[in-house]
Write a protein that holds these residues in place. Structure first.
Motif, mmCIF file in Angstrom:
data_model
loop_
_atom_site.group_PDB
_atom_site.id
_atom_site.type_symbol
_atom_site.label_atom_id
_atom_site.label_comp_id
_atom_site.label_asym_id
_atom_site.label_seq_id
_atom_site.Cartn_x
_atom_site.Cartn_y
_atom_site.Cartn_z
ATOM 1 N N LEU A 51 8.325 -25.181 -106.285
ATOM 2 C CA LEU A 51 8.751 -26.566 -106.432
ATOM 3 C C LEU A 51 9.085 -26.788 -107.904
ATOM 4 O O LEU A 51 8.202 -26.748 -108.758
ATOM 5 N N PHE A 52 10.362 -26.987 -108.197
ATOM 6 C CA PHE A 52 10.799 -27.360 -109.543
ATOM 7 C C PHE A 52 10.725 -28.876 -109.634
ATOM 8 O O PHE A 52 11.113 -29.575 -108.683
ATOM 9 N N VAL A 53 10.264 -29.414 -110.763
ATOM 10 C CA VAL A 53 10.117 -30.863 -110.909
ATOM 11 C C VAL A 53 10.702 -31.307 -112.239
ATOM 12 O O VAL A 53 10.397 -30.726 -113.287
ATOM 13 N N LEU A 72 17.030 -25.640 -102.833
ATOM 14 C CA LEU A 72 17.843 -24.951 -103.824
ATOM 15 C C LEU A 72 18.310 -23.602 -103.311
ATOM 16 O O LEU A 72 17.595 -22.938 -102.564
ATOM 17 N N VAL A 73 19.493 -23.211 -103.723
ATOM 18 C CA VAL A 73 20.010 -21.874 -103.443
ATOM 19 C C VAL A 73 20.473 -21.268 -104.762
ATOM 20 O O VAL A 73 20.923 -21.987 -105.658
ATOM 21 N N PRO A 102 15.237 -14.764 -103.998
ATOM 22 C CA PRO A 102 14.089 -15.458 -104.588
ATOM 23 C C PRO A 102 13.276 -16.138 -103.500
ATOM 24 O O PRO A 102 13.740 -16.287 -102.360
ATOM 25 N N PRO A 103 12.072 -16.572 -103.832
ATOM 26 C CA PRO A 103 11.288 -17.328 -102.842
ATOM 27 C C PRO A 103 11.986 -18.657 -102.529
ATOM 28 O O PRO A 103 12.779 -19.147 -103.343
ATOM 29 N N PRO A 104 11.695 -19.255 -101.377
ATOM 30 C CA PRO A 104 12.261 -20.571 -101.084
ATOM 31 C C PRO A 104 11.881 -21.545 -102.201
ATOM 32 O O PRO A 104 10.747 -21.542 -102.689
#
Length: 158
Positions: A51-53, A72-73, A102-104
């Motif tokens: 989770l990017f924040v 995200l992709v 990459p991971p989801p």
């Protein structure tokens, strides 16, 4: 999470990271920085999901959700510098370096409204951060249904 704690609502990412770290959720690792860089691709190794924040400069509309969540992709994105990247570019670097997907990953964007150097976090952004943290506590613990309930409880109020 990323952002500059000295620039008003740009502190939302680091404040989110501090609060999640204080939750001491098992299996959750928190990283924070001023900006995303190519080196952050290596931080994705061994992750189940990411989770990017970050704070968002998009306006907070009265009838909008208090935050936005986007899947995200990996993408090649043009950059004016090699130092700051968007999350999609970090995922692309991971895919290229590791030669595997990459991971989801998702981006949690919290609308801000005050960005001046030395300004405090605005009251509206602080309220949206609280809602995002309630959502994240469920999502990070694996309860997507409870997380959906949180997003439906509050509209975006600047």
């Amino acid at each position: 999470a990323w952002g500059n704690p000295s620039r008003g609502d740009d502190a939302l990412g680091p404040l989110f990271a501090e609060a999640v770290e204080a939750m001491q959720l098992p299996g959750v690792e928190v990283l924070t920085d001023f900006q995303l860089q190519v080196e952050h691709a290596l931080d994705l190794l061994g992750r189940e999901r990411v989770l990017f924040v970050d704070a968002s400069v998009q306006p907070c509309l009265e009838d909008a959700q208090p935050f936005q969540l986007s899947l995200l992709v990996p993408q090649h994105l043009p950059s004016h510098t090699t130092h700051a990247l968007r999350p999609e570019a970090v995922l692309q670097v991971f895919a290229e370096v590791q030669r595997q997907p990459p991971p989801p990953a998702w981006l949690l964007s919290i609308p801000g409204e005050a960005w001046g150097l030395g300004e405090p976090v605005s009251p509206g952004a602080r309220q949206r951060l609280d809602v995002a943290l309630r959502w994240a506590s469920h999502w990070l613990a694996g309860s997507t249904r409870a997380a959906q309930d949180v997003t439906q409880e509050a509209a975006c109020r600047p």
